[in-house]
Design an enzyme around this catalytic site. Structure first.
Site, PDB file in Angstrom:
ATOM      1  N   GLY A 136      -1.750   3.915  -9.837  1.00  0.00           N
ATOM      2  CA  GLY A 136      -2.736   4.450  -8.912  1.00  0.00           C
ATOM      3  C   GLY A 136      -4.168   4.019  -9.141  1.00  0.00           C
ATOM      4  O   GLY A 136      -5.068   4.506  -8.458  1.00  0.00           O
TER       5      GLY A 136
ATOM      6  N   ARG B 170      -1.045  -2.124  -7.845  1.00  0.00           N
ATOM      7  CA  ARG B 170      -2.185  -2.651  -7.106  1.00  0.00           C
ATOM      8  C   ARG B 170      -3.249  -3.271  -8.030  1.00  0.00           C
ATOM      9  O   ARG B 170      -3.761  -4.357  -7.752  1.00  0.00           O
ATOM     10  CB  ARG B 170      -2.820  -1.517  -6.320  1.00  0.00           C
ATOM     11  CG  ARG B 170      -3.935  -1.956  -5.390  1.00  0.00           C
ATOM     12  CD  ARG B 170      -4.738  -0.741  -4.900  1.00  0.00           C
ATOM     13  NE  ARG B 170      -3.940   0.394  -4.514  1.00  0.00           N
ATOM     14  CZ  ARG B 170      -3.452   0.600  -3.298  1.00  0.00           C
ATOM     15  NH1 ARG B 170      -3.698  -0.241  -2.329  1.00  0.00           N
ATOM     16  NH2 ARG B 170      -2.728   1.678  -3.046  1.00  0.00           N
TER      17      ARG B 170
ATOM     18  N   CYS C 254       0.802  -7.351  19.648  1.00  0.00           N
ATOM     19  CA  CYS C 254       0.526  -6.704  20.921  1.00  0.00           C
ATOM     20  C   CYS C 254       0.259  -5.219  20.750  1.00  0.00           C
ATOM     21  O   CYS C 254       1.065  -4.373  21.158  1.00  0.00           O
ATOM     22  CB  CYS C 254       1.693  -6.940  21.862  1.00  0.00           C
ATOM     23  SG  CYS C 254       1.709  -8.633  22.395  1.00  0.00           S
TER      24      CYS C 254
END
Ligand code: LLP
Length: 439
Positions: free
Chosen positions: A247, A292, A360
Site C-alpha cells: 500500500g 505499486r 467509445c
C-alpha cells in the site's frame, strides 16, 4: 517533470529510458507501448529489501497483482524478494517463471478448491487464510494429503486509510479477513490452532493502497501487535511472523509526496519491536508486500497522438491511440497522471490540453488539464508511473489489442509481452455449427 530510475532527456531532446530513446522504441515496437525500466525496477526491489533488512528480521514480498509476467517474476526472484500471488493464474505465472514456491504467499478472499489444491501441491510457503470456510477447506484437504500447511490469518484491523474508497481494505465493513474489533479474529485464531494439518505461523493485514500517511501503518502495526500479545497471554501461542501488507504510495502527480522505503521500514519495524519488547515476547519477523511502490514508477506508457478537438472557450482534447483499455485507473479511481511529449522533451509547455483515449466512452480520459508543448499528430505522449495496475487491469474493450511490453536496460530493449494481434482477439471465439451458413 518527474523523472525516476534511468529516465533522462538526451541530446536530441527526447526522453530516454534505460539508455534507449523513446522515439526509437516507438518506431521499433509501435504504440501504445508499455516500457519497464529494468534498473529502476531492480533498484526499487533492493531499496525495500535492504531498508527492511537494516531494521531487523524481515521479508519483502513483491505483490505480483501490480505487474506480473514471466520476465518480471524472474527479476523479482533474482532480487531475492518473496512473492504475493492472489489467484491460480498468478501462481501459475510465478511457477512457470521458476519462482521458488517456498517464497510464495497465496492470498485471496475466495480461493477455489482447485487454487488451494495447486498451492498445496506445489508447496507454497504460506497460504493467507481469509475466512472460516477456507480454513475448514484447507484443513480437510491437507488432512487428506497427510500434509501440514503453514498459514497466516488475514485480520481486518479496522483502520480507515486515507485513499480512494475502492482501494481501502482495512475498514471493518470489508469483504476481506477476520474482523478484529468484534472478536471474530480471536475465534479464527483459536480455530486455526485447533485445525489438523494447519500450522498458524502468523497474522496478516493490508489496510489499503496508495497510502502516504505513515501513521496509518504505525496504527495498524500497533493494533496487530496488541492482538499478537493478547493471543500470547490468553492462549500461550507465539507467532513467528506478522505481515503488514502493501500500500505504499507513489508519485503520480503534483501533491503526491511518497515516503522513502527507509521511513516505511522504520515506522513499521520500530512499532512492532517496541510492542514486542514491552510485552516481553519474541519480535516476530515482519513481512511487507509492496507492489505499486516497486513497479509503478519504473513503468511508462508511450502513446501516439492522433486527432484533436477544440471546444471553444472550454478545452482542447488531444486523443491518443490507447486509453481506458490499457489504463483503467483514471476512469475507475479518478487517478491522475503526468506526461510529456517524449519527442519534444526539452520544449517548454505552451498549451493546456486534456488527453482523451480512443474508446467509445466520454469517461475515457487519461489526463485532464495538462500543459504540453504544441502537439501534432504523430508526437509521442509518454505517461509516467504506469508500471503498476495498468497491464494487469487491461482489457480488450472495443476489441483493442493489448499493447506490447518492453524491458529496457543499458541501451537494450527486449520484448517481454507480445502485442496482441487482431487474430488473437478472435482466437477464443467459437461459432456454433447451427450458425454456419453452409449447413
Ligand atoms: N497485499 C495485499 C493483500 C493486497 O491486497 C495488495 C493490493 C497489495 C499487497 C499490494 O498493494 P500495493 O503495494 O500495490 O498498493 N488496482 C488498484 C490497487 C488495488 C490494490 C489491491 N491490493 C489501483 O490500481 O490502484
Amino acid at each position: 517533470m518527474h523523472l525516476t530510475g534511468t529516465m533522462q532527456i538526451n541530446g536530441a531532446g527526447h526522453l530516454e529510458i534505460g539508455g534507449v530513446d523513446v522515439v526509437e522504441l516507438a518506431n521499433s515496437y509501435g504504440t501504445p507501448l508499455w516500457v519497464i525500466d529494468e534498473q529502476g525496477f531492480r533498484r526499487n526491489c533492493r531499496d525495500f529489501r535492504e531498508a527492511f533488512a537494516r531494521k531487523g528480521n524481515s521479508l519483502v514480498l513483491y505483490a505480483s497483482k501490480a505487474l506480473t509476467s514471466l520476465a518480471i517474476i524472474r527479476i523479482v526472484a533474482e532480487e531475492g524478494l518473496g512473492l504475493d500471488v492472489v489467484s491460480g493464474g498468478e501462481l501459475y505465472t510465478a511457477l512457470q517463471a521458476g519462482f521458488p514456491a517456498q517464497h510464495i504467499y497465496f492470498h485471496g478472499n475466495n480461493k477455489s478448491v482447485d487454487e488451494i489444491t495447486r498451492a498445496v501441491d506445489n508447496s507454497v510457503g504460506r497460504i493467507v487464510v481469509d475466512n472460516f470456510y477456507e480454513l475448514s477447506l484447507l484443513s480437510d484437504l491437507c488432512r487428506a494429503k497427510n500434509y501440514t500447511q503453514d498459514i497466516l490469518l488475514r485480520i481486518t484491523p479496522g483502520i480507515e486509510a486515507h485513499t480512494h474508497e475502492f482501494i481501502q481494505t482495512g475498514q471493518i465493513d470489508s469483504k476481506f479477513g477476520f474482523t478484529l474489533p468484534d472478536g471474530q479474529a480471536l475465534e479464527g485464531v483459536k480455530k486455526a490452532l485447533n485445525s489438523p494439518n494447519i500450522n498458524l505461523a502468523g497474522l496478516h493485514c493490508h489496510i489499503g493502497s496508495q497510502i502516504f500517511e505513515m501513521e496509518s501503518f504505525r496504527q495498524a502495526a500497533a493494533l496487530m501487535m496488541d492482538f499478537v500479545i493478547e493471543i500470547h497471554n490468553k492462549l500461550g501461542h507465539q507467532f513467528d511472523e506478522i505481515d503488514m501488507g502493501g500500500g505504499f504510495g507513489i508519485y503520480y502527480s503534483a501533491g503526491d509526496e511518497p515516503t522513502y522505503a527507509d521511513d516505511w521500514a522504520d515506522a513499521v519495524m520500530s512499532t512492532v519491536a517496541k510492542k514486542a519488547r514491552q510485552a516481553n515476547i519474541n519480535i516476530p519477523r515482519v513481512i511487507v508486500e509492496p507492489g505499486r511502490a516497486i513497479v509503478g514508477p519504473a513503468g511508462v506508457t508511450i502513446y501516439s497522438i492522433g486527432s484533436w478537438k477544440e471546444v471553444a472557450n472550454v478545452r482542447k482534447y488531444l486523443a491518443v491511440d490507447g486509453g481506458m483499455a490499457d489504463n483503467i485507473r483514471p476512469a475507475l479511481y479518478d487517478a491522475t497522471y503526468t506526461a510529456i511529449l517524449g519527442n519534444k522533451a526539452n520544449i517548454p509547455p505552451q498549451e493546456l490540453v486534456s488527453i482523451a483515449g480512443k474508446c467509445c466512452e466520454s469517461g475515457d480520459m487519461l489526463i485532464w488539464d495538462i500543459n504540453l508543448p504544441a502537439a501534432e499528430a504523430g508526437d509521442l505522449l509518454v505517461v509516467f508511473a504506469t508500471g503498476a495496475y495498468n497491464y494487469t487491469m487491461s482489457s480488450n474493450y472495443n476489441r483493442l489489442p493489448r499493447p506490447a511490453m518492453i524491458l529496457v536496460n543499458d541501451g537494450n530493449s527486449d520484448l517481454i509481452i507480445k502485442r496482441e494481434t487482431y487474430a488473437d482477439l478472435i482466437s477464443h471465439d467459437l461459432i456454433p455449427a447451427r450458425l454456419n451458413p453452409s449447413r
